[in-house]
Scaffold this motif. Structure first.
Motif, PDB file in Angstrom:
ATOM      1  N   GLN A 147       0.831  -1.205   0.000  1.00  0.00           N
ATOM      2  CA  GLN A 147       0.000   0.000   0.000  1.00  0.00           C
ATOM      3  C   GLN A 147       0.870   1.262   0.000  1.00  0.00           C
ATOM      4  OE1 GLN A 147      -2.580   0.484   3.406  1.00  0.00           O
ATOM      5  NE2 GLN A 147      -3.865   2.016   2.380  1.00  0.00           N
ATOM      6  N   GLY A 148       1.950   1.234   0.768  1.00  0.00           N
ATOM      7  CA  GLY A 148       2.837   2.393   0.830  1.00  0.00           C
ATOM      8  C   GLY A 148       3.530   2.657  -0.497  1.00  0.00           C
ATOM      9  N   TRP A 149       4.058   1.604  -1.133  1.00  0.00           N
ATOM     10  CA  TRP A 149       4.752   1.784  -2.409  1.00  0.00           C
ATOM     11  C   TRP A 149       3.770   2.205  -3.505  1.00  0.00           C
ATOM     12  CZ3 TRP A 149       9.044   3.100  -4.348  1.00  0.00           C
ATOM     13  CH2 TRP A 149       9.365   2.832  -5.681  1.00  0.00           C
ATOM     14  N   GLU A 150       2.592   1.607  -3.510  1.00  0.00           N
ATOM     15  CA  GLU A 150       1.591   1.995  -4.505  1.00  0.00           C
ATOM     16  C   GLU A 150       1.221   3.467  -4.339  1.00  0.00           C
ATOM     17  OE1 GLU A 150      -3.058   0.956  -5.290  1.00  0.00           O
ATOM     18  OE2 GLU A 150      -1.690  -0.763  -5.172  1.00  0.00           O
ATOM     19  N   ALA A 151       1.105   3.916  -3.079  1.00  0.00           N
ATOM     20  CA  ALA A 151       0.776   5.320  -2.829  1.00  0.00           C
ATOM     21  C   ALA A 151       1.885   6.241  -3.341  1.00  0.00           C
ATOM     22  CB  ALA A 151       0.551   5.548  -1.339  1.00  0.00           C
ATOM     23  N   LEU A 152       3.130   5.854  -3.161  1.00  0.00           N
ATOM     24  CA  LEU A 152       4.238   6.671  -3.662  1.00  0.00           C
ATOM     25  C   LEU A 152       4.189   6.786  -5.183  1.00  0.00           C
ATOM     26  CD1 LEU A 152       7.146   5.416  -1.361  1.00  0.00           C
ATOM     27  CD2 LEU A 152       6.091   7.677  -1.321  1.00  0.00           C
ATOM     28  N   THR A 153       3.907   5.678  -5.849  1.00  0.00           N
ATOM     29  CA  THR A 153       3.859   5.717  -7.318  1.00  0.00           C
ATOM     30  C   THR A 153       2.633   6.464  -7.830  1.00  0.00           C
ATOM     31  OG1 THR A 153       2.721   3.575  -7.475  1.00  0.00           O
ATOM     32  CG2 THR A 153       5.145   3.555  -7.505  1.00  0.00           C
ATOM     33  N   LYS A 154       1.584   6.551  -7.025  1.00  0.00           N
ATOM     34  CA  LYS A 154       0.375   7.275  -7.430  1.00  0.00           C
ATOM     35  C   LYS A 154       0.460   8.766  -7.124  1.00  0.00           C
ATOM     36  CE  LYS A 154      -3.231   3.688  -7.096  1.00  0.00           C
ATOM     37  NZ  LYS A 154      -4.432   3.259  -6.335  1.00  0.00           N
ATOM     38  N   TYR A 155       1.010   9.086  -5.962  1.00  0.00           N
ATOM     39  CA  TYR A 155       0.877  10.444  -5.454  1.00  0.00           C
ATOM     40  C   TYR A 155       2.192  11.222  -5.344  1.00  0.00           C
ATOM     41  CZ  TYR A 155      -3.510   8.264  -3.941  1.00  0.00           C
ATOM     42  OH  TYR A 155      -4.689   7.571  -3.904  1.00  0.00           O
ATOM     43  N   ALA A 156       3.346  10.530  -5.386  1.00  0.00           N
ATOM     44  CA  ALA A 156       4.615  11.221  -5.137  1.00  0.00           C
ATOM     45  C   ALA A 156       5.587  11.159  -6.304  1.00  0.00           C
ATOM     46  CB  ALA A 156       5.289  10.650  -3.887  1.00  0.00           C
ATOM     47  N   ILE A 157       5.456  10.179  -7.199  1.00  0.00           N
ATOM     48  CA  ILE A 157       6.414  10.004  -8.297  1.00  0.00           C
ATOM     49  C   ILE A 157       5.670  10.132  -9.622  1.00  0.00           C
ATOM     50  CG2 ILE A 157       8.135   8.481  -9.346  1.00  0.00           C
ATOM     51  CD1 ILE A 157       8.307   7.011  -6.649  1.00  0.00           C
ATOM     52  N   THR A 158       6.160  11.005 -10.484  1.00  0.00           N
ATOM     53  CA  THR A 158       5.533  11.154 -11.791  1.00  0.00           C
ATOM     54  C   THR A 158       6.173  10.200 -12.794  1.00  0.00           C
ATOM     55  OG1 THR A 158       7.034  12.817 -12.699  1.00  0.00           O
ATOM     56  CG2 THR A 158       5.229  13.611 -11.297  1.00  0.00           C
ATOM     57  N   ARG A 159       5.530  10.067 -13.936  1.00  0.00           N
ATOM     58  CA  ARG A 159       6.069   9.178 -14.972  1.00  0.00           C
ATOM     59  C   ARG A 159       7.364   9.733 -15.565  1.00  0.00           C
ATOM     60  NH1 ARG A 159       1.479  10.102 -19.713  1.00  0.00           N
ATOM     61  NH2 ARG A 159       1.758  12.357 -19.932  1.00  0.00           N
ATOM     62  N   GLN A 160       7.667  11.020 -15.312  1.00  0.00           N
ATOM     63  CA  GLN A 160       8.943  11.589 -15.740  1.00  0.00           C
ATOM     64  C   GLN A 160      10.039  11.411 -14.687  1.00  0.00           C
ATOM     65  OE1 GLN A 160       6.076  13.538 -15.727  1.00  0.00           O
ATOM     66  NE2 GLN A 160       5.600  13.404 -17.906  1.00  0.00           N
ATOM     67  N   GLY A 161       9.676  10.814 -13.540  1.00  0.00           N
ATOM     68  CA  GLY A 161      10.655  10.583 -12.492  1.00  0.00           C
ATOM     69  C   GLY A 161      10.791  11.705 -11.492  1.00  0.00           C
ATOM     70  N   ASN A 162       9.912  12.720 -11.561  1.00  0.00           N
ATOM     71  CA  ASN A 162       9.926  13.782 -10.559  1.00  0.00           C
ATOM     72  C   ASN A 162       9.361  13.261  -9.247  1.00  0.00           C
ATOM     73  OD1 ASN A 162      10.848  16.119 -12.206  1.00  0.00           O
ATOM     74  ND2 ASN A 162       8.988  15.648 -13.369  1.00  0.00           N
ATOM     75  N   VAL A 163       9.905  13.767  -8.145  1.00  0.00           N
ATOM     76  CA  VAL A 163       9.500  13.317  -6.813  1.00  0.00           C
ATOM     77  C   VAL A 163       8.869  14.490  -6.065  1.00  0.00           C
ATOM     78  CG1 VAL A 163      10.305  12.421  -4.596  1.00  0.00           C
ATOM     79  CG2 VAL A 163      11.265  11.526  -6.739  1.00  0.00           C
ATOM     80  N   PHE A 164       7.643  14.295  -5.611  1.00  0.00           N
ATOM     81  CA  PHE A 164       6.882  15.324  -4.905  1.00  0.00           C
ATOM     82  C   PHE A 164       6.726  14.942  -3.430  1.00  0.00           C
ATOM     83  CE2 PHE A 164       5.938  16.291  -9.205  1.00  0.00           C
ATOM     84  CZ  PHE A 164       5.443  17.588  -9.268  1.00  0.00           C
ATOM     85  N   GLY A 165       6.346  15.953  -2.636  1.00  0.00           N
ATOM     86  CA  GLY A 165       5.935  15.693  -1.261  1.00  0.00           C
ATOM     87  C   GLY A 165       7.052  15.465  -0.278  1.00  0.00           C
ATOM     88  N   VAL A 166       8.283  15.928  -0.603  1.00  0.00           N
ATOM     89  CA  VAL A 166       9.418  15.738   0.302  1.00  0.00           C
ATOM     90  C   VAL A 166       9.608  17.007   1.125  1.00  0.00           C
ATOM     91  CG1 VAL A 166      11.883  15.286   0.470  1.00  0.00           C
ATOM     92  CG2 VAL A 166      10.526  14.152  -1.299  1.00  0.00           C
ATOM     93  N   CYS A 167       9.549  16.853   2.432  1.00  0.00           N
ATOM     94  CA  CYS A 167       9.749  17.973   3.340  1.00  0.00           C
ATOM     95  C   CYS A 167      11.172  18.508   3.201  1.00  0.00           C
ATOM     96  CB  CYS A 167       9.500  17.499   4.764  1.00  0.00           C
ATOM     97  SG  CYS A 167      10.055  18.621   6.052  1.00  0.00           S
ATOM     98  N   SER A 168      11.316  19.823   3.247  1.00  0.00           N
ATOM     99  CA  SER A 168      12.643  20.436   3.217  1.00  0.00           C
ATOM    100  C   SER A 168      13.382  20.124   4.518  1.00  0.00           C
ATOM    101  CB  SER A 168      12.521  21.950   3.031  1.00  0.00           C
ATOM    102  OG  SER A 168      11.746  22.511   4.080  1.00  0.00           O
ATOM    103  N   GLY A 169      14.671  20.460   4.568  1.00  0.00           N
ATOM    104  CA  GLY A 169      15.477  20.193   5.756  1.00  0.00           C
ATOM    105  C   GLY A 169      14.893  20.876   6.984  1.00  0.00           C
ATOM    106  N   SER A 170      15.001  20.214   8.120  1.00  0.00           N
ATOM    107  CA  SER A 170      14.274  20.649   9.312  1.00  0.00           C
ATOM    108  C   SER A 170      15.199  21.154  10.415  1.00  0.00           C
ATOM    109  CB  SER A 170      13.452  19.481   9.858  1.00  0.00           C
ATOM    110  OG  SER A 170      12.857  19.820  11.091  1.00  0.00           O
ATOM    111  N   ARG A 171      14.682  22.109  11.160  1.00  0.00           N
ATOM    112  CA  ARG A 171      15.213  22.432  12.485  1.00  0.00           C
ATOM    113  C   ARG A 171      14.362  21.644  13.493  1.00  0.00           C
ATOM    114  NH1 ARG A 171      17.019  28.827  11.877  1.00  0.00           N
ATOM    115  NH2 ARG A 171      18.547  28.421  10.194  1.00  0.00           N
ATOM    116  N   TYR A 172      14.095  22.176  14.649  1.00  0.00           N
ATOM    117  CA  TYR A 172      13.248  21.407  15.566  1.00  0.00           C
ATOM    118  C   TYR A 172      12.419  22.336  16.428  1.00  0.00           C
ATOM    119  CZ  TYR A 172      15.879  22.364  19.881  1.00  0.00           C
ATOM    120  OH  TYR A 172      16.443  22.972  20.974  1.00  0.00           O
TER     121      TYR A 172
END
Length: 745
Positions: A677-702
């Motif tokens: 379910q997790g991998w399918e969700a990544l391929t549906k919602y986070a990775i495009t067919r061009q290989g772009n990756v969405f939904g990644v949080c920028s570097g964090s402080r705390y």
């Protein structure tokens, strides 16, 4: 509905379904295509100009330089910074006297009387860089308190602020241009006058430093003498390129020299003379068509030092060219010295630009034929491009922790896909750092702050070394490259013997004077233990493996939230408590790294059973918080926080590995479904067919408040914190599918 906004038709799932290998390929191919293997850029840099300190602040202190100037005098510092897009960075200024800072002719800062008189006073100034060229100007006024300032980017070894000289006659050179002292203020907002940086500096009516031309008296000297000064019993190398046309079979080399000289054409010595004089030699070049190095070793004579060499055919002089492209320099020769005049080995060992030039026990790097000017390589990051270079900048050649994950992902993807080209790309990136390591240490010592390999040279915390060091050791397992092992020993010594620890031995961050002083971060289990695991395995250092297990058990004590079976992001020793905010990627780093540790840890190790039980408990806590779309949330226990893809990929990776390795046999069916379910969700919602990756949080402080993670930290498309782990998750899912542990879905 998911909070990730990829159109269904654009998703990798729409085109590729659950074909893990194809998804891997598009992500890897896009990354490599967007980050071509560009070499470092070489620039002329004045060693008598503005240097930096080990924080990366430019030392714009004119107190000694202009000591003869009257109190009340003004001086100006001018530089160019390129930005590929509009962006803001935090600048730091430490005024030594009255100081004003201008960015693109807008005043951003004017020092107060308190700041001017406060030793080591420091101000933070947001710098909004526009897309394209940005002009920074500093106006300083001399008082008895001082003259000038220190200026640069906050966290300069990460947010690299490299500057270029303004003015057309300095085009392409690195560094600042500094005006002569003025009796009155010439530039600034009070008269709306600013120097025209695209014109020659002579149009300003001021003299600007450092010098870019020889004086007439210097020009009359022999070339090596004007570059290095005359001394007895010294020598230097010169290097150039000659292009021999295919129809030419013989060349005439004419040499005028002040002392003993050896000349190589390609691999062959063509001149070897012991005395000053004029020499002409005909050389058979029937087998030498094309480009060849001409290398000269030239010793000082009794009164002068230098040489002049030309190459001709039937009276026609052949053009010579510099052996590399050096921005800000147009002549044909580069030089390395001075060395002792002891005759060099005659085997003609080739010069490699990533190495120092060695002559017996001494080492130097290259100079150019300009006053006190050297060659320096630069990593030109997204903040700095080159007006005089065609092509886009890339991440290639940079050493930092997100790129360590990316290189690890590429190495494993290359192996899984049987794509040698992907593997070679990652190895080339890693070698672009390691091959230059010795040079970058030397550069740091010479100029106060390295031009490349900033984090590797200036190791002060785990972020600087562990992640990329782990990828480097993964590469070592493929290549056996001794340079990788040598650098690994340096990193291991830092972790095992120099890193800050609490009384119980736990790694933590001192960060004196910083907001994060005296804290422990879940992230640091990834920044340390995967490296230690590989160091132990590949270089036979069992103590490193024991250290890795020790750190996991200590971090669990401080950060694990027993009631929810997930990790706090940070423990703050100033308040003697954990933040109890379970940041998604912070938890991902831990579970990811724990799976790496268990894979290498012998079942006979005294900590194995406890760590395996910790893994199972942690997985149980994490899986209970998987969202309805298959993704996990930015703050794991806040279902209203956005869905975040990098932590999702880390959990998929670790749980898939746990099933495959048999650590989760009791709940294999349940956890198979979680992974799918997790991998399918990544391929549906986070990775495009061009290989772009969405939904990644920028570097964090705390923070102790979840709102910081939910609302202040936003996602970035193709952020390096997520690309590598996306590939790694795909590799593990594919390996799980191929194993007998997989339960079809």
């Amino acid at each position: 509905m998911t909070t990730l906004n990829i159109d269904e038709k654009e998703s990798a799932y729409y085109s590729l379904g659950m074909e893990d290998q194809h998804v891997l390929e598009v992500v890897a191919n896009r990354y490599i295509g967007a980050n071509p293997a560009l070499p470092f850029v070489y620039r002329a840099f004045s060693a008598s100009g503005i240097l930096q300190n080990d924080e990366g602040l430019y030392l714009l202190d004119f107190t000694d330089t202009y000591s003869a100037s009257a109190n009340g005098s003004y001086a100006y510092a001018l530089c160019l910074v390129w930005s590929d897009e509009e962006r803001s960075i935090d600048g730091i200024i430490e005024p030594l006297g009255p100081t004003s800072l201008y960015l693109n002719e807008q005043k951003l800062y004017r020092s107060s009387v308190i700041e001017e008189l406060k030793p080591d006073g420091r101000m933070s100034i947001p710098l909004l860089l526009l897309k394209g060229w940005n002009v920074i100007m500093i106006e300083a006024r001399k008082t008895p308190a001082g003259f000038g300032c220190r200026f640069g980017a906050d966290e300069g070894k990460v947010r690299i602020l490299q500057v270029l000289s303004p003015f057309s006659n300095r085009a392409g050179q690195a560094g600042w241009s500094i005006s002569e002292p003025c009796q009155s203020s010439l530039y600034g907002d009070h008269n709306n006058q600013f120097p025209q940086w695209e014109e020659a500096d002579s149009t300003t009516g001021l003299q600007w430093f450092p010098r870019t031309q020889w004086t007439p008296s210097e020009q009359s000297l022999a070339n090596l003498e004007k570059i290095y000064g005359f001394a007895h019993n010294v020598a230097a190398y010169g290097l150039t390129i000659v292009n021999i046309p295919t129809h030419i079979h013989s060349l005439s080399i004419e040499l005028r020299t002040n002392g003993a000289t050896i000349v190589w054409l390609g691999d062959d010595i063509v001149v070897n003379v012991e005395d000053a004089g004029n020499y002409t030699l005909d050389v058979d070049v029937s087998s030498k068509q094309g480009k060849h190095h001409i290398k000269v070793w030239s010793a000082s004579g009794s009164q002068h030092w230098g040489f002049k060499l030309s190459v001709s055919n039937n009276g026609t002089i052949l053009d010579l060219s510099a052996p590399i492209s050096i921005h800000g320099y147009s002549k044909a020769w580069i030089y390395a010295g001075p060395f002792s005049s002891e005759v060099p080995a005659l085997d003609n060992s080739p010069f490699v630009m990533s190495s120092l030039v060695k002559h017996h026990d001494d080492a130097r790097y290259w100079n150019v034929d300009l006053p006190n000017t050297v060659v320096r390589p630069y990593y030109e990051n997204a903040m700095l491009s080159n007006k005089w270079t065609v092509g886009n900048m890339s991440n290639f050649g940079r050493w930092d922790y997100p790129l360590g994950v990316t290189m690890y992902g590429l190495l494993r993807s290359g192996k899984q896909l049987d794509r040698a080209d992907i593997t070679e790309y990652a190895l080339k990136h890693i070698r672009s750092c390691t091959d230059w390591y010795q040079y970058s240490l030397w550069d740091f010592k010479q100029y106060g702050f390295p031009s490349i390999n900033h984090q590797l040279v200036l190791i002060k915390m785990l972020d600087n070394c562990g992640s990329f060091g782990s990828a480097m050791l993964e590469a070592y397992s493929i290549t056996g490259d001794q340079t990788f092992a040598d650098i690994a020993h340096v990193i291991a010594d830092f972790m095992l013997n120099k890193l800050e620890r609490k009384d119980d031995g736990a790694f933590f961050r001192t960060c004196e004077g910083d907001y994060s002083a005296n804290t422990m971060w879940a992230d640091d289990l990834y920044m340390s233990t995967p490296f230690l695991i590989r160091y132990a395995q590949l270089l036979g250092k069992k103590e490193a493996l024991d250290e890795a297990t020790k750190q996991f058990l200590l971090y669990r004590k401080y950060l694990f939230m027993e009631d929810q079976s997930i990790m706090s992001h940070v423990y703050d020793f100033k308040y003697n408590q954990a933040t109890r905010v379970p940041w998604g990627r912070g938890n991902g780093w831990v579970l990811f790294s724990l799976s790496e540790l268990l894979e290498k840890l012998p079942a006979s190790h005294p900590d194995y059973n406890e760590l395996a039980a910790f893994f199972r408990t942690f997985v149980k806590g994490v899986t209970s918080l998987q969202g309805v779309n298959g993704l996990w949330h930015q703050v794991l226990n806040e279902s209203t926080s956005y869905e975040e893809s990098s932590c999702t990929a880390m959990f998929v990776y670790a749980i898939a590995r746990g099933i495959r390795m048999g650590w989760l046999d009791e709940h294999a069916v349940e956890y198979n479904a979680v992974v799918v379910q997790g991998w399918e969700a990544l391929t549906k919602y986070a990775i495009t067919r061009q290989g772009n990756v969405f939904g990644v949080c920028s570097g964090s402080r705390y923070s102790f408040a979840p709102d910081y993670y939910m609302y202040d930290l936003r996602t970035v498309v193709n952020d390096n914190h997520g690309i590598g782990i996306m590939m790694l998750a795909g590799v593990e899912v594919e390996l799980l599918r191929q194993s007998h542990h997989y339960i079809g879905h």
